[in-house]
Design a protein around this motif. Structure first.
Motif, PDB file in Angstrom:
ATOM      1  N   UNK A 197       0.841  -1.199   0.000  1.00  0.00           N
ATOM      2  CA  UNK A 197       0.000   0.000   0.000  1.00  0.00           C
ATOM      3  C   UNK A 197       0.875   1.249   0.000  1.00  0.00           C
ATOM      4  N   UNK A 198       0.364   2.298  -0.637  1.00  0.00           N
ATOM      5  CA  UNK A 198       1.119   3.544  -0.702  1.00  0.00           C
ATOM      6  C   UNK A 198       1.300   4.116   0.703  1.00  0.00           C
ATOM      7  N   UNK A 199       2.555   4.261   1.103  1.00  0.00           N
ATOM      8  CA  UNK A 199       2.896   4.831   2.402  1.00  0.00           C
ATOM      9  C   UNK A 199       4.039   5.813   2.209  1.00  0.00           C
ATOM     10  N   UNK A 200       4.183   6.777   3.108  1.00  0.00           N
ATOM     11  CA  UNK A 200       5.321   7.693   2.985  1.00  0.00           C
ATOM     12  C   UNK A 200       6.633   6.917   2.914  1.00  0.00           C
ATOM     13  N   UNK A 201       7.585   7.479   2.190  1.00  0.00           N
ATOM     14  CA  UNK A 201       8.882   6.829   2.013  1.00  0.00           C
ATOM     15  C   UNK A 201       9.482   6.466   3.359  1.00  0.00           C
ATOM     16  N   UNK A 202       9.904   5.201   3.502  1.00  0.00           N
ATOM     17  CA  UNK A 202      10.357   4.715   4.807  1.00  0.00           C
ATOM     18  C   UNK A 202      11.286   3.519   4.620  1.00  0.00           C
ATOM     19  N   UNK A 203      12.030   3.204   5.666  1.00  0.00           N
ATOM     20  CA  UNK A 203      12.875   2.006   5.663  1.00  0.00           C
ATOM     21  C   UNK A 203      12.019   0.764   5.846  1.00  0.00           C
ATOM     22  N   UNK A 204      12.442  -0.326   5.207  1.00  0.00           N
ATOM     23  CA  UNK A 204      11.746  -1.600   5.363  1.00  0.00           C
ATOM     24  C   UNK A 204      12.765  -2.679   5.681  1.00  0.00           C
TER      25      UNK A 204
END
Length: 353
Positions: A197-204
């Motif tokens: 799902x579209x989420x703010x840019x973040x570490x995964x």
């Protein structure tokens, strides 16, 4: 002068008779799909004007042929976003060329998903194509198959009845990663297209890749994870564009020097361009301080360098999607075709500092 009022509908036969040509020749003039002498074509058009003939009835033609004369081209995002992506435009252009050569029109359908709407339910189409990076599952597949409509995709949606143009996403991403390793880089990072799902840019975390609904982004990320040193960071972007690439670049680079990666593998050229912008804003030189790779090899005339990237010719990929569509409409079973890609070394990669 005014034309006399017609008491019956003018037909192509009437136009051909007035122009002194065969019906097939007149038909070729209106379809534009055959060699007709300029003088003959002009005579047919003049006859049509004199008789008030506007052209063949597309509905009657489709009824005679048993086809709608249109292919649904389904873009699983907002069309605005697709039209901002030069790779997406190249794929759509190649597909349009093939469909036009087949005498078939393109019905462009946006399906961002999430609202339960079925954007193809009210349209008569002969086939459906999912040409861009899409979701593993699409509720449209069952609907289309129930109507007997053949489907072609570009890796997604995943279904036995869908034929695909297949890119080795894992292998291509691994090749870009190995290129950096061969140059001597050991601190690497990865910038991914949306995985879910579209989420703010973040570490995964790498463990999250199994939950991705976008197989191309997932496989590119796995190609990096399986090749890069253990623990190399991954950043998932909200959208695969320059702005989100820049946000991801800042997230990875605006840290202490000893924590900063010296090489970044991005999943698209637009993301790579954003990473380069972030690096330059932070006072880092590319490739002296940071090496960056992309994916697609699109033309970015505003970027004053040549990206090291995975070369994936979008127009050729679109034409192959069109060819698979032609085969399905001819009654051939759903099959997949490999689409080879390769590493193109530019001036954005060099040995680490």
């Amino acid at each position: 002068m005014t034309r006399p009022r017609q008491t019956s509908k003018v037909t192509l036969r009437d136009v051909a008779a007035r122009a002194g040509v065969s019906i097939s020749t007149a038909s070729l003039v209106f379809s534009g799909r055959g060699p007709v002498a300029d003088a003959t074509a002009a005579r047919v058009r003049t006859a049509a004007t004199d008789l008030g003939y506007a052209g063949p009835d597309p509905l009657a033609s489709s009824l005679r042929q048993g086809r709608a004369g249109a292919v649904a081209v389904i873009v699983e995002e907002r069309l605005r976003d697709a039209f901002r992506d030069p790779f997406a435009l190249a794929v759509l252009d190649g597909l349009a060329q093939e469909l036009d050569a087949m005498g078939t029109s393109m019905l462009l359908v946006a399906d961002p998903g999430g609202d339960g709407a079925n954007p193809v339910a009210g349209h008569a189409v002969d086939a459906a194509v999912f040409p861009l990076c899409g979701r593993t599952d699409s509720p449209l597949v069952d609907h289309l198959l129930a109507r007997g409509i053949p489907i072609v995709g570009s890796g997604a949606p995943v279904h036995d009845a869908v034929g695909h143009v297949v890119v080795d996403e894992h292998g291509a991403s691994a090749a870009a990663t190995r290129h950096l390793l061969d140059l001597g880089h050991r601190r690497l990072a990865h910038v991914s297209m949306p995985l879910g799902r579209a989420r703010p840019t973040h570490r995964v975390d790498a463990a999250e890749l199994s939950g991705s609904v976008h197989p191309d982004a997932r496989d590119r990320a796995r190609g990096f994870v399986d090749t890069a040193p253990a623990g190399s960071p991954l950043v998932e972007t909200e959208r695969p564009d320059v702005a989100q690439g820049e946000a991801a670049g800042r997230l990875l680079l605006d840290v202490a020097a000893h924590e900063r990666p010296t090489g970044i593998v991005a999943q698209s050229d637009l993301l790579a361009a954003g990473v380069i912008r972030a690096a330059e804003a932070l006072g880092l030189r590319v490739p002296q301080d940071l090496s960056v790779t992309g994916f697609d090899a699109v033309d970015l005339p505003w970027l004053d360098r040549t990206l090291t990237t995975i070369e994936q010719p979008g127009e050729a990929k679109g034409r192959l999607l069109g060819e698979l569509t032609r085969r399905r409409l001819a009654g051939e079973p759903a099959t997949s075709e490999p689409f080879p890609v390769s590493l193109r070394v530019g001036d954005t990669t060099a040995p680490p500092p």
